[in-house]
Design an enzyme around this catalytic site. Structure first.
Site, mmCIF file in Angstrom:
data_model
loop_
_atom_site.group_PDB
_atom_site.id
_atom_site.type_symbol
_atom_site.label_atom_id
_atom_site.label_comp_id
_atom_site.label_asym_id
_atom_site.label_seq_id
_atom_site.Cartn_x
_atom_site.Cartn_y
_atom_site.Cartn_z
ATOM 1 N N ASP A 16 -27.693 -18.281 -11.521
ATOM 2 C CA ASP A 16 -26.377 -17.707 -11.236
ATOM 3 C C ASP A 16 -26.134 -17.777 -9.734
ATOM 4 O OD1 ASP A 16 -27.699 -15.579 -9.970
ATOM 5 O OD2 ASP A 16 -27.587 -14.292 -11.725
ATOM 6 N N GLN A 17 -25.020 -17.224 -9.284
ATOM 7 C CA GLN A 17 -24.672 -17.396 -7.876
ATOM 8 C C GLN A 17 -25.570 -16.617 -6.930
ATOM 9 O OE1 GLN A 17 -20.547 -16.133 -7.765
ATOM 10 N NE2 GLN A 17 -21.123 -14.175 -6.875
#
Lengths: 131, 131, 131, 131
Positions: A16-17
């Site tokens: 994910d980010q």
């Protein structure tokens, strides 16, 4: 307790980010690991479903200690335990390949059901694994 | 305890061959629900990360009572609780829209960190929500 | 061509370590959008499957123009077209809410099948939508 | 054209209620396959990103011929082609292990960018692979 080992690599899709593996993916890895566990003992969850027994998850738990990152190779150690004639629990410990520090650990609890979703007894073969 | 409500519909992608929502997706829905929780209190997790504070999950738990199926509309009730100056817990109850029977319930625990992953204090705005 | 609009927000789970929405998720959003398309015309894909007609994807295509990020609100414009008595195509254009620049666009092609996977005619109701 | 082979097993998480692998997962498998492709040629996409070059997807395409099911072992044959100094295309053919019938095939096109998302030249090492 019977125990098996599964190796897998973190996919880009699973990050994910924050730059680490997204937390829900550990439950997916647990599923891959328990599929391997069953296969190791001579049959497969696929055959079990074909035989009319399903193992839906009734409880899942995970504790996250260290982040896993894209392309990391992870090891999942899986052990299984019969809780009753209809219930089964798996425990998982995830480490980085070649290291001993725990990345995450958790468990899933399962209740055997028939195709209609009614509770049913686990097949004899499952009992034998844990005998 | 401050509480918010999120509605979402089960996607086809979220089902599995048992014909129900796959168990890991509940953790994704929990994430959607806590994003809504923060937004409801006047800011967003996006802003919080932009401000240099991250909220990685350190523990996740879910109990599954009734299956959710494709196209079902679900309601997630989310409440948050400050555990310490650096820790936060969210609790979630998932029901089918218009019904009271619980589909699933669970919690996630979070520790605030800076961009380097070091523990840090939760922003004052978070404290105000729980005051 | 009949056209509908779907709004959705990028989930944290859908981002990757590049800080943008991972490319496979657009196909999931396309699925959410075509479910809405069918619902808009008075019935649902769920009912269609219950009636014994499935719409597996036989081709999917997406072009990515601008990144979408966590918490972005996206608009998917979906239009459908009957290609033959058994085939259906959907086209999708994704934009950021309140903007006109295209984030991504694509299409999916579908062939109607019965529960055994054999090709079958699309239900009369589908034909009416496109008449 | 340089070509590599990747093996993977369909996860339960990747199935949907039609009893087959959900269509968006093929794009995830394509990503796993191109990560293997790069690794095979002596370095990794992870190193490439660490070196400041990203390879976002600008176009993706997939054609689905036969369903893949839970626990099926799949083979992805991946070949890469340099389209320009900044563009790269990968082609994928998915078969069932031990069989020659095509399950799915597709391609992804990529443009090299720097960390700010500006187009940049592919590293010399990439050029060498395709020389």
């Amino acid at each position: 307790m019977p125990t098996t080992t599964t190796r897998l690599r973190v996919r880009y899709a699973e990050t994910d980010q924050m730059g680490v593996a997204y937390y829900a993916n550990y439950l997916v890895w647990f599923e891959v690991a328990r599929t391997d566990f069953l296969r190791h003992f001579g049959w497969t969850y696929r055959e079990m479903e074909a035989g009319g027994v399903f193992l839906p998850v009734i409880e899942a738990h995970c504790e996250y200690r260290r982040p896993a990152r894209y392309d990391d190779e992870l090891v999942v150690e899986t052990s299984g335990r019969l809780v009753s004639k209809v219930r089964l629990t798996f425990e998982y410990v995830v480490t980085m390949a070649g290291q001993t520090d725990v990345v995450a650990s958790g468990y899933t609890a399962h209740a055997a059901t028939d195709p209609a979703g009614k509770p049913c007894r686990l097949p004899a073969r499952v009992h034998e694994v844990f005998a």
